[in-house]
Design a protein around this motif. Structure first.
Motif, PDB file in Angstrom:
ATOM      1  N   PRO A  57      33.273  -6.678  20.039  1.00 23.19           N
ATOM      2  CA  PRO A  57      32.047  -6.190  19.403  1.00 23.19           C
ATOM      3  C   PRO A  57      30.840  -6.409  20.334  1.00 23.19           C
ATOM      4  O   PRO A  57      30.845  -7.334  21.149  1.00 23.19           O
ATOM      5  CB  PRO A  57      31.928  -7.060  18.144  1.00 23.19           C
ATOM      6  CG  PRO A  57      33.292  -7.577  17.911  1.00 23.19           C
ATOM      7  CD  PRO A  57      33.954  -7.698  19.232  1.00 23.19           C
ATOM      8  N   GLU A  58      29.871  -5.577  20.163  1.00 22.86           N
ATOM      9  CA  GLU A  58      28.676  -5.670  21.016  1.00 22.86           C
ATOM     10  C   GLU A  58      28.029  -7.052  20.886  1.00 22.86           C
ATOM     11  O   GLU A  58      28.006  -7.624  19.795  1.00 22.86           O
ATOM     12  CB  GLU A  58      27.668  -4.591  20.564  1.00 22.86           C
ATOM     13  CG  GLU A  58      26.865  -4.026  21.706  1.00 22.86           C
ATOM     14  CD  GLU A  58      25.924  -2.922  21.233  1.00 22.86           C
ATOM     15  OE1 GLU A  58      24.814  -2.868  21.743  1.00 22.86           O
ATOM     16  OE2 GLU A  58      26.330  -2.145  20.338  1.00 22.86           O
ATOM     17  N   ASP A  59      27.522  -7.581  21.940  1.00 25.51           N
ATOM     18  CA  ASP A  59      26.843  -8.896  21.983  1.00 25.51           C
ATOM     19  C   ASP A  59      27.762 -10.079  21.628  1.00 25.51           C
ATOM     20  O   ASP A  59      27.279 -11.147  21.287  1.00 25.51           O
ATOM     21  CB  ASP A  59      25.632  -8.933  21.024  1.00 25.51           C
ATOM     22  CG  ASP A  59      24.675  -7.785  21.260  1.00 25.51           C
ATOM     23  OD1 ASP A  59      24.634  -7.303  22.409  1.00 25.51           O
ATOM     24  OD2 ASP A  59      24.004  -7.361  20.301  1.00 25.51           O
ATOM     25  N   TYR A  60      29.060  -9.831  21.673  1.00 22.11           N
ATOM     26  CA  TYR A  60      29.979 -10.905  21.252  1.00 22.11           C
ATOM     27  C   TYR A  60      29.816 -12.173  22.102  1.00 22.11           C
ATOM     28  O   TYR A  60      29.804 -13.282  21.566  1.00 22.11           O
ATOM     29  CB  TYR A  60      31.434 -10.408  21.291  1.00 22.11           C
ATOM     30  CG  TYR A  60      32.458 -11.471  20.969  1.00 22.11           C
ATOM     31  CD1 TYR A  60      32.556 -11.999  19.682  1.00 22.11           C
ATOM     32  CD2 TYR A  60      33.320 -11.979  21.953  1.00 22.11           C
ATOM     33  CE1 TYR A  60      33.494 -12.992  19.383  1.00 22.11           C
ATOM     34  CE2 TYR A  60      34.252 -12.959  21.660  1.00 22.11           C
ATOM     35  CZ  TYR A  60      34.332 -13.461  20.374  1.00 22.11           C
ATOM     36  OH  TYR A  60      35.247 -14.443  20.080  1.00 22.11           O
ATOM     37  N   PHE A  61      29.678 -11.990  23.414  1.00 20.71           N
ATOM     38  CA  PHE A  61      29.593 -13.175  24.277  1.00 20.71           C
ATOM     39  C   PHE A  61      28.152 -13.700  24.451  1.00 20.71           C
ATOM     40  O   PHE A  61      27.960 -14.777  24.996  1.00 20.71           O
ATOM     41  CB  PHE A  61      30.191 -12.875  25.662  1.00 20.71           C
ATOM     42  CG  PHE A  61      31.674 -12.661  25.631  1.00 20.71           C
ATOM     43  CD1 PHE A  61      32.533 -13.719  25.351  1.00 20.71           C
ATOM     44  CD2 PHE A  61      32.233 -11.421  25.866  1.00 20.71           C
ATOM     45  CE1 PHE A  61      33.904 -13.543  25.306  1.00 20.71           C
ATOM     46  CE2 PHE A  61      33.601 -11.229  25.829  1.00 20.71           C
ATOM     47  CZ  PHE A  61      34.441 -12.288  25.547  1.00 20.71           C
ATOM     48  N   ASP A  62      27.192 -12.916  23.968  1.00 18.07           N
ATOM     49  CA  ASP A  62      25.802 -13.354  24.128  1.00 18.07           C
ATOM     50  C   ASP A  62      25.541 -14.600  23.281  1.00 18.07           C
ATOM     51  O   ASP A  62      25.868 -14.632  22.097  1.00 18.07           O
ATOM     52  CB  ASP A  62      24.818 -12.242  23.698  1.00 18.07           C
ATOM     53  CG  ASP A  62      24.929 -11.014  24.591  1.00 18.07           C
ATOM     54  OD1 ASP A  62      25.644 -11.107  25.610  1.00 18.07           O
ATOM     55  OD2 ASP A  62      24.347  -9.964  24.251  1.00 18.07           O
ATOM     56  N   ASN A  63      24.962 -15.580  23.883  1.00 16.69           N
ATOM     57  CA  ASN A  63      24.604 -16.819  23.186  1.00 16.69           C
ATOM     58  C   ASN A  63      25.783 -17.531  22.524  1.00 16.69           C
ATOM     59  O   ASN A  63      25.599 -18.290  21.580  1.00 16.69           O
ATOM     60  CB  ASN A  63      23.521 -16.556  22.125  1.00 16.69           C
ATOM     61  CG  ASN A  63      22.212 -16.150  22.769  1.00 16.69           C
ATOM     62  OD1 ASN A  63      21.827 -16.705  23.800  1.00 16.69           O
ATOM     63  ND2 ASN A  63      21.552 -15.170  22.180  1.00 16.69           N
ATOM     64  N   MET A  64      26.997 -17.236  22.995  1.00 14.82           N
ATOM     65  CA  MET A  64      28.167 -17.892  22.397  1.00 14.82           C
ATOM     66  C   MET A  64      28.070 -19.408  22.516  1.00 14.82           C
ATOM     67  O   MET A  64      28.398 -20.143  21.593  1.00 14.82           O
ATOM     68  CB  MET A  64      29.457 -17.391  23.034  1.00 14.82           C
ATOM     69  CG  MET A  64      30.688 -18.009  22.404  1.00 14.82           C
ATOM     70  SD  MET A  64      32.211 -17.336  23.008  1.00 14.82           S
ATOM     71  CE  MET A  64      32.589 -16.171  21.733  1.00 14.82           C
ATOM     72  N   LYS A  68      40.162  -0.211  16.746  1.00 15.29           N
ATOM     73  CA  LYS A  68      38.956   0.373  17.345  1.00 15.29           C
ATOM     74  C   LYS A  68      38.500  -0.407  18.581  1.00 15.29           C
ATOM     75  O   LYS A  68      37.683   0.079  19.357  1.00 15.29           O
ATOM     76  CB  LYS A  68      37.827   0.458  16.313  1.00 15.29           C
ATOM     77  CG  LYS A  68      37.337  -0.859  15.778  1.00 15.29           C
ATOM     78  CD  LYS A  68      36.178  -0.663  14.842  1.00 15.29           C
ATOM     79  CE  LYS A  68      35.719  -1.990  14.272  1.00 15.29           C
ATOM     80  NZ  LYS A  68      34.540  -1.920  13.458  1.00 15.29           N
ATOM     81  N   TYR A  69      39.045  -1.626  18.743  1.00 16.75           N
ATOM     82  CA  TYR A  69      38.692  -2.413  19.925  1.00 16.75           C
ATOM     83  C   TYR A  69      39.741  -2.293  21.038  1.00 16.75           C
ATOM     84  O   TYR A  69      39.846  -3.138  21.903  1.00 16.75           O
ATOM     85  CB  TYR A  69      38.476  -3.889  19.549  1.00 16.75           C
ATOM     86  CG  TYR A  69      37.273  -4.097  18.651  1.00 16.75           C
ATOM     87  CD1 TYR A  69      36.004  -3.677  19.055  1.00 16.75           C
ATOM     88  CD2 TYR A  69      37.409  -4.714  17.416  1.00 16.75           C
ATOM     89  CE1 TYR A  69      34.907  -3.855  18.237  1.00 16.75           C
ATOM     90  CE2 TYR A  69      36.300  -4.902  16.590  1.00 16.75           C
ATOM     91  CZ  TYR A  69      35.065  -4.467  17.005  1.00 16.75           C
ATOM     92  OH  TYR A  69      33.963  -4.643  16.199  1.00 16.75           O
ATOM     93  N   PHE A  70      40.561  -1.249  20.945  1.00 21.28           N
ATOM     94  CA  PHE A  70      41.497  -0.958  22.041  1.00 21.28           C
ATOM     95  C   PHE A  70      41.271   0.486  22.455  1.00 21.28           C
ATOM     96  O   PHE A  70      41.378   1.397  21.636  1.00 21.28           O
ATOM     97  CB  PHE A  70      42.953  -1.161  21.580  1.00 21.28           C
ATOM     98  CG  PHE A  70      43.955  -0.900  22.673  1.00 21.28           C
ATOM     99  CD1 PHE A  70      44.232  -1.870  23.630  1.00 21.28           C
ATOM    100  CD2 PHE A  70      44.605   0.323  22.775  1.00 21.28           C
ATOM    101  CE1 PHE A  70      45.131  -1.622  24.664  1.00 21.28           C
ATOM    102  CE2 PHE A  70      45.519   0.575  23.798  1.00 21.28           C
ATOM    103  CZ  PHE A  70      45.779  -0.405  24.745  1.00 21.28           C
ATOM    104  N   ASP A  71      40.951   0.715  23.737  1.00 24.70           N
ATOM    105  CA  ASP A  71      40.609   2.084  24.132  1.00 24.70           C
ATOM    106  C   ASP A  71      41.505   2.647  25.237  1.00 24.70           C
ATOM    107  O   ASP A  71      41.084   3.501  26.012  1.00 24.70           O
ATOM    108  CB  ASP A  71      39.126   2.169  24.533  1.00 24.70           C
ATOM    109  CG  ASP A  71      38.857   1.449  25.850  1.00 24.70           C
ATOM    110  OD1 ASP A  71      39.770   0.756  26.351  1.00 24.70           O
ATOM    111  OD2 ASP A  71      37.750   1.603  26.400  1.00 24.70           O
ATOM    112  N   GLY A  72      42.735   2.187  25.292  1.00 28.51           N
ATOM    113  CA  GLY A  72      43.637   2.676  26.337  1.00 28.51           C
ATOM    114  C   GLY A  72      44.216   4.049  26.028  1.00 28.51           C
ATOM    115  O   GLY A  72      44.303   4.437  24.856  1.00 28.51           O
TER     116      GLY A  72
END
Lengths: 144, 182
Positions: A16-23, B114-118
């Motif tokens: 997901p977007e920003d998942y690693f941000d500020n983890m 949806k988090y796999f785009d191969g």
């Protein structure tokens, strides 16, 4: 034939977007607040005590069973010894105590090798003892 | 991670007043690597996220016992790998009475994830990897995708380099055979 070299090596797993941000801040915050630390369920808390109680019950049951087996073995031996002896005595009473006539008939029956055997009644003294015993038995029976 | 950075983190972690700062750098430095190491084994993002969080809790609570004999990097990978294997064991137990095994269920989920785009070939490659035995899959992922050296994998998994090479060879043979089927 395709080999792994023919396939482009790439990471197809997305996040997901920003998942690693500020983890790092989030992880520290969650650890400090205890949010990430799973609290044990009541079952997990009492599990050791339950196991302990179950072990004690099993141990007690085991000891009881072992003791019962050894006691039963001993009493079986004693009973079998008593039975060997008491058979003649009990049977004598149950089989012969209908009335005196039957008793004397039985005693006089020559075919009855068992009673005629000298091992059990070999003289008058034994016979008198037996009569006395039966008289006493009848007396007790009537008093009841 | 460079040796200098690891020494810097160790120095920060060893003092109570700088421990939090050191741990934050540790999380920031390794989260991405550890996440994808876990994700390649568990496939589902949510599962990988849970196991990554568990890995950090364990690292946080056990870092006082860490003697710095091995590198922090190896130690963290070991925790993450053990957490992954425990998670897979738990999942497999849930599928004992199911008509579908756990790996097949992952293949189905991957197709609609949806988090796999191969593309089709990448999907087929992932299916082939999921067909491998667990340990072989672990070795393949670490070597092929993680591009780790055999020595590093050996230290993390506690398996000899020879056994790892054999395992990787078997894995690639099986994968290539599967890809060329149909």
């Amino acid at each position: 034939m395709k080999t792994l070299k023919d396939i482009e090596k790439k990471n197809n797993f997305k996040v997901p977007e920003d998942y690693f941000d500020n983890m790092e801040k989030e992880v520290i915050k969650k650890i400090k607040s205890g949010e990430l630390i799973k609290k044990p369920s009541p079952f997990q808390v009492f599990k050791p005590y339950l196991y302990m109680a179950a072990s004690v019950i099993l141990l007690a049951y085991g000891i009881k069973t072992v003791l019962n087996i050894s006691v039963n073995k001993k009493s079986e031996t004693i009973i079998s010894k008593i039975e060997d002896f008491s058979y003649t005595f009990d049977d004598m009473i149950s089989e012969l105590s209908y009335d005196e006539l039957a008793f004397y008939e039985y005693l006089n029956d020559e075919d009855n090798n068992y009673w005629a055997s000298e091992e059990l009644i070999n003289d008058d003294e034994d016979l008198i003892y037996l009569e006395d015993y039966l008289a006493q038995y009848y007396l007790e029976y009537e008093l009841e | 991670m460079s040796k200098i950075k690891e020494e810097e983190i160790i120095s920060l972690l060893s003092k109570p007043e700088t421990f939090n700062q050191g741990f934050e750098i540790l999380v920031k430095t390794y989260s991405k690597q550890l996440y994808f190491h876990i994700r390649r084994m568990l496939i589902i993002h949510q599962d990988a996220d849970d196991v990554l969080q568990e890995t950090w809790i364990k690292a946080f609570t056990q870092i006082s016992k860490f003697r710095f004999e091995s590198s922090i990097y190896t130690w963290l990978y070991r925790i993450a790998t053990n957490n992954c294997l425990n998670f897979l064991d738990k999942k497999k137990r849930q599928f004992v009475f199911s008509a579908l095994n756990y790996e097949d269920s992952l293949v189905q989920k991957l197709e609609s994830d949806k988090y796999f785009d191969g593309d089709d070939l990448q999907l087929k490659l992932q299916k082939a990897v999921l067909k491998l035995p667990e340990k072989q899959r672990l070795v393949f992922n670490m070597k092929y995708y993680g591009e780790m050296k055999y020595d590093e994998i050996s230290e993390i998994l506690g398996t000899s380099v020879g056994a790892l090479k054999a395992s990787y060879h078997h894995a690639t043979t099986k994968i290539e055979k599967y890809i060329n089927e149909d």
